[in-house]
Scaffold this motif. Structure first.
Motif, PDB file in Angstrom:
ATOM      1  N   HIS A  34      -1.154   2.292  -1.538  1.00 47.62           N
ATOM      2  CA  HIS A  34      -1.238   2.171  -0.076  1.00 47.62           C
ATOM      3  C   HIS A  34      -0.208   1.195   0.465  1.00 47.62           C
ATOM      4  CE1 HIS A  34      -5.375   3.956  -0.177  1.00 47.62           C
ATOM      5  NE2 HIS A  34      -5.381   3.390  -1.362  1.00 47.62           N
ATOM      6  N   LEU A  35       0.167   1.425   1.714  1.00 46.53           N
ATOM      7  CA  LEU A  35       0.958   0.427   2.411  1.00 46.53           C
ATOM      8  C   LEU A  35       0.072  -0.741   2.777  1.00 46.53           C
ATOM      9  CD1 LEU A  35       3.137   2.580   4.798  1.00 46.53           C
ATOM     10  CD2 LEU A  35       3.905   1.219   2.843  1.00 46.53           C
ATOM     11  N   LEU A  36       0.622  -1.925   2.587  1.00 45.79           N
ATOM     12  CA  LEU A  36      -0.133  -3.136   2.877  1.00 45.79           C
ATOM     13  C   LEU A  36       0.695  -4.000   3.806  1.00 45.79           C
ATOM     14  CD1 LEU A  36      -1.725  -4.650  -0.327  1.00 45.79           C
ATOM     15  CD2 LEU A  36      -2.728  -4.449   1.947  1.00 45.79           C
TER      16      LEU A  36
ATOM     17  N   PHE B 228       5.355  -5.812   6.161  1.00 45.86           N
ATOM     18  CA  PHE B 228       4.772  -5.242   4.956  1.00 45.86           C
ATOM     19  C   PHE B 228       4.733  -6.279   3.831  1.00 45.86           C
ATOM     20  CE2 PHE B 228       6.169  -1.419   7.225  1.00 45.86           C
ATOM     21  CZ  PHE B 228       4.985  -0.692   7.182  1.00 45.86           C
ATOM     22  N   VAL B 229       3.725  -6.136   3.017  1.00 41.61           N
ATOM     23  CA  VAL B 229       3.601  -6.993   1.839  1.00 41.61           C
ATOM     24  C   VAL B 229       4.506  -6.439   0.757  1.00 41.61           C
ATOM     25  CG1 VAL B 229       2.011  -7.849   0.074  1.00 41.61           C
ATOM     26  CG2 VAL B 229       1.232  -7.566   2.442  1.00 41.61           C
TER      27      VAL B 229
ATOM     28  N   VAL C 293      -3.004  -0.574   5.498  1.00 42.39           N
ATOM     29  CA  VAL C 293      -4.063  -1.576   5.551  1.00 42.39           C
ATOM     30  C   VAL C 293      -3.423  -2.907   5.903  1.00 42.39           C
ATOM     31  CG1 VAL C 293      -5.723  -2.860   4.153  1.00 42.39           C
ATOM     32  CG2 VAL C 293      -5.553  -0.368   3.931  1.00 42.39           C
TER      33      VAL C 293
ATOM     34  N   THR D 157      -3.905  -7.089   6.595  1.00 43.92           N
ATOM     35  CA  THR D 157      -4.689  -8.313   6.544  1.00 43.92           C
ATOM     36  C   THR D 157      -4.198  -9.241   7.644  1.00 43.92           C
ATOM     37  OG1 THR D 157      -5.029  -8.087   4.168  1.00 43.92           O
ATOM     38  CG2 THR D 157      -5.373 -10.262   5.113  1.00 43.92           C
TER      39      THR D 157
ATOM     40  N   GLN E  63       9.104   1.003   2.015  1.00 47.16           N
ATOM     41  CA  GLN E  63       8.126  -0.035   1.693  1.00 47.16           C
ATOM     42  C   GLN E  63       7.391   0.234   0.383  1.00 47.16           C
ATOM     43  OE1 GLN E  63       8.326  -2.630   3.354  1.00 47.16           O
ATOM     44  NE2 GLN E  63       9.611  -1.763   4.981  1.00 47.16           N
ATOM     45  N   THR E  64       7.101  -0.853  -0.298  1.00 52.12           N
ATOM     46  CA  THR E  64       6.327  -0.762  -1.530  1.00 52.12           C
ATOM     47  C   THR E  64       4.889  -0.380  -1.224  1.00 52.12           C
ATOM     48  OG1 THR E  64       7.597  -2.631  -2.335  1.00 52.12           O
ATOM     49  CG2 THR E  64       5.655  -1.996  -3.602  1.00 52.12           C
ATOM     50  N   ARG E  65       4.324   0.440  -2.068  1.00 60.31           N
ATOM     51  CA  ARG E  65       2.912   0.785  -1.949  1.00 60.31           C
ATOM     52  C   ARG E  65       2.120   0.100  -3.054  1.00 60.31           C
ATOM     53  NH1 ARG E  65       6.018   3.756   0.704  1.00 60.31           N
ATOM     54  NH2 ARG E  65       5.277   4.828   2.558  1.00 60.31           N
ATOM     55  N   HIS E  66       0.879  -0.219  -2.720  1.00 59.77           N
ATOM     56  CA  HIS E  66       0.091  -1.080  -3.613  1.00 59.77           C
ATOM     57  C   HIS E  66      -1.243  -0.444  -3.955  1.00 59.77           C
ATOM     58  CE1 HIS E  66       2.638  -4.623  -2.476  1.00 59.77           C
ATOM     59  NE2 HIS E  66       2.746  -3.934  -1.347  1.00 59.77           N
TER      60      HIS E  66
END
Lengths: 246, 246
Positions: free
Chosen positions: A21-23, A59-60, A103, A105, B18-21
């Motif tokens: 998922h994208l975070l 983005f994380v 998602v 935070t 973007q990286t996905r997690h």
DNA sequence: TATTTTTAGTGTCGAAATAACACTTATTTT
DNA sequence: AAAATAAGTGTTATTTCGACACTAAAAATA
């Protein structure tokens, strides 16, 4: 180089069947201008919702924790390091970002507005807004701001976090205005100073602030030892606790 | 079918760089056996750490929100729906799972242990542990449990959440034991019943619980209208607030 | 230079909330 | 019949909280 590659391949996708998922993290940045609470917003620089008001976020990345990501993003915008930054809540509805499921935070920051207002990065077209006049925001950012407002009130009613919004030296009238602003109420100044001073958290300085009044008000600073010791057991300034929600 | 596929392809990866997690949820499930607080743990069924004690958790799927994921996972283990379940904190350190970077949002649940202890799924080898005798847990689950303990104390000091741990009908001595257990203290029973009854949250029933004592204690149930109305402004049972951290 | 204006700073007292404290009652067991 | 056990209840002293009004210092103005 091939070694690095194979290593990373080995490490990746061990939980191979799971969706990724994208975070993101989003920051609700609070400041106090001496009269009212404000939050810092940016004009979003890319689609969707390009040009609309938004919380500062991003983005994380692969190799950073959420705390690191939120600090990085706060610093990108404000140039600030080492301020009060606390995780608020993670917003995970599937359709909160119309482009792709992301998602996010949310973190909230409390900063001394005067110390940083000049060093804001221009890249983001950031502006401070009165908390009572926040414009329409993208996605679910409005909801994030509301949650942050509730949290800051809830927490400030029990813990001395509001000092984070003030400069190192502040006066009791300034402090009172801050509390009145956060709780949207008025407090009797005799009772206020009695209670604040009774905490033992304040050290009275010799110098006065002459800016705010003709007579001048004494500066105080935090007694940091007592601050950490008494962080948990602070005043209860809740005017009517019914309005507070975690 | 081709249409569905192309649609989903269109929707995917718009934020393409973007990286996905990996995203997980973990549940800290509290119960009360009438004497002490307990939490529900499972024996992890896959590597790494297979066979070791763990919180019940699972990966977040593509089309479910975090709240949905936590409810799904709680139901998988306990068969329960519709209990108190609240987001606690998101744990995002990069190395918290040694196999692959996984961000996990922890939720805590409060359930009536007696209502569900028989219908636990056998698939997970779940067991209730006394909160004071929690075994070594995998990853950062110990930290999650500690955070949940702090949160439940903090919140219970201000809001009537502990009723979620009791059956619909309970006695005042039972309630007192619960509070004493959560706060690890003793409370004078005269003061306790006075304050609890003064909230207006309890309705006295005609029947007595004869199990706990020879004389029997009257059953009470929640006045649900008052419960929701007064949820924010409840008792302050904090024995020493110093021990409480949000 | 006297007066006015403005904000800072301080103390008391009544009300309410809290904390400490002990005996009686109902029922079962012996 | 007596003993054992846990439930249930009231009073008082202490502490905390909230309401309330005047004086002090300095600048601005007349």
């Amino acid at each position: 180089m091939p070694l690095t590659l194979s290593k990373s391949l080995l490490k990746m996708h061990k939980y191979s069947k799971q969706t990724r998922h994208l975070l993101a993290v989003d920051c609700i940045i609070f400041g106090f201008d001496g009269e009212t609470l404000k939050i810092l917003l940016i004009k979003r620089g890319f689609e969707p919702e390009k040009g609309n008001w938004s919380l500062m976020g991003g983005f994380v990345e692969q190799n950073e924790s959420l705390d690191q990501a939120s600090n990085r993003i706060l610093k990108q915008l404000t140039g600030i390091d080492g301020v009060y930054l606390e995780q608020l809540h993670t917003f995970g509805d599937t359709n909160r970002d119309p482009i792709e499921r992301t998602v996010s935070t949310a973190y909230f920051a409390l900063i001394d507005i005067h110390q940083y207002e000049t060093q804001l990065s221009n890249d983001y077209h950031a502006e401070w807004f009165l908390l009572k006049q926040v414009p329409k925001l993208i996605f679910d950012h409005q909801e994030m701001v509301e949650a942050a407002k509730r949290r800051i009130r809830y927490k400030a009613a029990l813990h001395p976090i509001l000092f984070e919004l003030l400069p190192a030296r502040f006066t009791i009238p300034q402090l009172q205005i801050l509390y009145e602003s956060v709780f949207n109420t008025t407090i009797d100044k005799r009772n206020f100073s009695k209670r604040v001073l009774a905490t033992g958290l304040l050290i009275k300085l010799a110098e006065k602030d002459k800016a705010g009044s003709k007579r001048g008000a004494y500066y105080y600073q935090l007694n940091m030892q007592n601050y950490y010791a008494k962080f948990q057991a602070f005043l209860n300034f809740i005017p009517n606790p019914d309005t507070l929600i975690l």
